[in-house]
Design an enzyme around this catalytic site. Structure first.
Site, PDB file in Angstrom:
ATOM      1  N   GLU A  54       0.280  -1.112  -0.099  1.00 15.39           N
ATOM      2  CA  GLU A  54      -0.376   0.327   0.390  1.00 15.39           C
ATOM      3  C   GLU A  54       0.743   1.688   0.188  1.00 15.39           C
ATOM      4  O   GLU A  54       0.549   1.871  -1.087  1.00 15.39           O
ATOM      5  CB  GLU A  54      -0.734  -0.160   1.308  1.00 15.39           C
ATOM      6  CG  GLU A  54      -2.140  -0.838   0.800  1.00 15.39           C
ATOM      7  CD  GLU A  54      -3.184  -0.406   0.402  1.00 15.39           C
ATOM      8  OE1 GLU A  54      -3.487   0.534   0.326  1.00 15.39           O
ATOM      9  OE2 GLU A  54      -3.536  -1.243   0.203  1.00 15.39           O
ATOM     10  N   ARG A  93       9.087   1.314   7.207  1.00 14.65           N
ATOM     11  CA  ARG A  93       7.363   0.688   7.281  1.00 14.65           C
ATOM     12  C   ARG A  93       7.575   0.494   6.204  1.00 14.65           C
ATOM     13  O   ARG A  93       6.832   0.857   5.324  1.00 14.65           O
ATOM     14  CB  ARG A  93       6.983   1.592   8.447  1.00 14.65           C
ATOM     15  CG  ARG A  93       5.855   1.252   8.818  1.00 14.65           C
ATOM     16  CD  ARG A  93       5.449   1.368   9.876  1.00 14.65           C
ATOM     17  NE  ARG A  93       6.283   1.857  11.109  1.00 14.65           N
ATOM     18  CZ  ARG A  93       6.245   2.057  11.888  1.00 14.65           C
ATOM     19  NH1 ARG A  93       4.933   3.170  11.957  1.00 14.65           N
ATOM     20  NH2 ARG A  93       6.927   2.381  13.225  1.00 14.65           N
ATOM     21  N   SER A 130       0.895  -6.640  24.438  1.00 19.61           N
ATOM     22  CA  SER A 130      -0.027  -5.087  23.768  1.00 19.61           C
ATOM     23  C   SER A 130      -1.039  -5.833  23.316  1.00 19.61           C
ATOM     24  O   SER A 130      -1.779  -5.304  23.248  1.00 19.61           O
ATOM     25  CB  SER A 130       0.792  -4.222  23.718  1.00 19.61           C
ATOM     26  OG  SER A 130       1.381  -4.393  22.490  1.00 19.61           O
ATOM     27  N   GLU A 155      16.278  -1.130   9.797  1.00 20.12           N
ATOM     28  CA  GLU A 155      14.743  -1.946  10.497  1.00 20.12           C
ATOM     29  C   GLU A 155      14.310  -1.691   9.658  1.00 20.12           C
ATOM     30  O   GLU A 155      13.735  -1.391   9.443  1.00 20.12           O
ATOM     31  CB  GLU A 155      14.743  -1.361  11.520  1.00 20.12           C
ATOM     32  CG  GLU A 155      13.649  -2.139  13.008  1.00 20.12           C
ATOM     33  CD  GLU A 155      13.373  -0.926  13.918  1.00 20.12           C
ATOM     34  OE1 GLU A 155      13.195  -1.896  14.685  1.00 20.12           O
ATOM     35  OE2 GLU A 155      12.573  -0.126  13.546  1.00 20.12           O
ATOM     36  N   ALA A 167      -1.768   0.421  15.350  1.00 22.18           N
ATOM     37  CA  ALA A 167      -0.319   0.562  16.470  1.00 22.18           C
ATOM     38  C   ALA A 167      -0.037   1.983  16.274  1.00 22.18           C
ATOM     39  O   ALA A 167       0.960   2.051  18.014  1.00 22.18           O
ATOM     40  CB  ALA A 167       0.728   0.165  15.093  1.00 22.18           C
TER      41      ALA A 167
HETATM   42  P1  GTP Z   1      12.736  -0.424  20.818  1.00 22.41           P
HETATM   43  O1  GTP Z   1      14.143  -0.481  21.341  1.00 22.41           O
HETATM   44  O2  GTP Z   1      12.189  -0.273  21.060  1.00 22.41           O
HETATM   45  O3  GTP Z   1      13.657  -0.164  19.278  1.00 22.41           O
HETATM   46  O4  GTP Z   1      12.790  -2.429  20.913  1.00 22.41           O
HETATM   47  P2  GTP Z   1      13.768  -3.367  20.643  1.00 22.41           P
HETATM   48  O5  GTP Z   1      14.692  -3.334  20.480  1.00 22.41           O
HETATM   49  O6  GTP Z   1      13.082  -4.459  22.065  1.00 22.41           O
HETATM   50  O7  GTP Z   1      12.795  -3.858  19.265  1.00 22.41           O
HETATM   51  P3  GTP Z   1      11.724  -4.719  19.009  1.00 22.41           P
HETATM   52  O8  GTP Z   1      11.334  -5.110  17.505  1.00 22.41           O
HETATM   53  O9  GTP Z   1      10.761  -4.965  19.750  1.00 22.41           O
HETATM   54  O10 GTP Z   1      10.195  -2.538  18.871  1.00 22.41           O
HETATM   55  C1  GTP Z   1      10.901  -1.628  17.712  1.00 22.41           C
HETATM   56  C2  GTP Z   1      10.477  -1.179  17.232  1.00 22.41           C
HETATM   57  O11 GTP Z   1       8.541  -2.115  17.058  1.00 22.41           O
HETATM   58  C3  GTP Z   1       9.718   0.369  18.098  1.00 22.41           C
HETATM   59  O12 GTP Z   1      10.947   0.709  18.413  1.00 22.41           O
HETATM   60  C4  GTP Z   1       8.382   0.076  17.667  1.00 22.41           C
HETATM   61  O13 GTP Z   1       8.112   1.228  16.409  1.00 22.41           O
HETATM   62  C5  GTP Z   1       7.165  -1.158  17.280  1.00 22.41           C
HETATM   63  N1  GTP Z   1       7.128  -1.436  18.523  1.00 22.41           N
HETATM   64  C6  GTP Z   1       7.537  -2.717  19.186  1.00 22.41           C
HETATM   65  N2  GTP Z   1       6.291  -2.877  20.307  1.00 22.41           N
HETATM   66  C7  GTP Z   1       5.132  -1.947  19.946  1.00 22.41           C
HETATM   67  C8  GTP Z   1       4.028  -1.995  20.587  1.00 22.41           C
HETATM   68  O14 GTP Z   1       4.033  -2.603  21.837  1.00 22.41           O
HETATM   69  N3  GTP Z   1       3.325  -0.920  19.869  1.00 22.41           N
HETATM   70  C9  GTP Z   1       3.757  -0.083  18.868  1.00 22.41           C
HETATM   71  N4  GTP Z   1       2.657   0.756  18.627  1.00 22.41           N
HETATM   72  N5  GTP Z   1       4.643  -0.167  18.455  1.00 22.41           N
HETATM   73  C10 GTP Z   1       5.492  -1.364  18.644  1.00 22.41           C
HETATM   74 MG    MG Z   2      12.608   1.497  17.722  1.00 19.73          MG
END
Ligand code: GTP
Ligand code: MG
Length: 219
Positions: A54, A93, A130, A155, A167
């Site tokens: 998309e 993304r 969550s 990422e 999200a």
């Molecule tokens: P960060 O320290 O947040 O980067 O997390 P991480 O290193 O544990 O990596 P993870 O793959 O869990 O998450 C990376 C990114 O995914 C975050 O920066 C968010 O953009 C997104 N994300 C992860 N968990 C959530 C959530 O519960 N809600 C939302 N809205 N976004 C999330």
């Molecule tokens: Mg992040």
């Protein structure tokens, strides 16, 4: 023409020394990945007769957010630590229509010879507490400078439109309540996440049905 790296002066390095270099290299990596994804989307359109993607959003993390993250994880704010420990300086993304597209796109990305996949987190098979669902990859790819090739980490988050809708709102709510939203809001969010998962499943099966009709018509 094949580039003989052994014969040339071009070296592969992970060397990034200044903030200007960080900006240049991570922006370059995002441009390259964005183009690759566009090409894959166009090819996919040819083969499967619909656009799996998309839209695509790319961003370089703001310097103050990088510094905050380093601090949170107990690291000094140096360029070396940024490059080593912050995996999402460059983030992309990919928003697609159906859950099945996510895995196809992830596979197409992994199959690119110059992209190295470091980690994969499948929050679709294993959603977060969550209710968060998305497919995450940390990859690296070579950026060619005049005197060296630098491997740059990116990422990649791949999710459906519905997952993205959830999200975005969840992020806004957690931001507003600084991560401590009232429990009825959290429980409402978790229920919405389940509805999103159900919606994705039903939309996918509808799409599979209409795709099958399309194929029969062409026979
Ligand atoms: P960060 O320290 O947040 O980067 O997390 P991480 O290193 O544990 O990596 P993870 O793959 O869990 O998450 C990376 C990114 O995914 C975050 O920066 C968010 O953009 C997104 N994300 C992860 N968990 C959530 C959530 O519960 N809600 C939302 N809205 N976004 C999330
Ligand atoms: Mg992040």
């Amino acid at each position: 023409m094949e580039l003989d790296l052994a014969e040339s002066n071009i070296k592969i390095s992970d060397d990034i020394n200044t903030w200007e270099e960080v900006n240049l290299l991570y922006n370059a990596a995002l441009k390259q990945i964005t183009t690759k994804i566009e090409i894959l989307n166009e090819e996919f359109q040819e083969v499967h007769r619909y656009n799996p993607i998309e839209h695509v959003k790319a961003r370089v993390k703001a310097p103050e957010s990088i510094v905050k993250k380093l601090k949170r994880n107990g690291y000094e704010s140096t360029i070396g630590n940024m490059v080593r420990y912050v995996n999402d300086i460059a983030g992309i993304r990919i928003i697609c229509s159906f859950t099945s597209d996510i895995y196809r796109i992830a596979e197409m990305i992994s199959n690119q010879k110059d992209i190295q996949v470091h980690t994969v987190k499948d929050y679709i098979m294993n959603p977060k507490n969550s209710g968060y669902r998305s497919y995450h990859m940390i990859v690296s790819l070579p950026v060619y400078l005049s005197d060296r090739i630098v491997n740059v980490k990116v990422e990649i988050q791949i999710r459906t439109v519905a997952m993205d809708f959830w999200a975005s709102l969840e992020h806004k709510i957690q931001y507003k309540f600084e991560g401590k939203a009232p429990s009825h809001i959290n429980s409402e969010l978790t229920q919405c996440a389940q509805m999103v998962a159900d919606l994705d499943a039903r939309m996918l099966s509808l799409n599979e049905e209409i795709q099958a009709v399309g194929e029969k018509k062409e026979d």
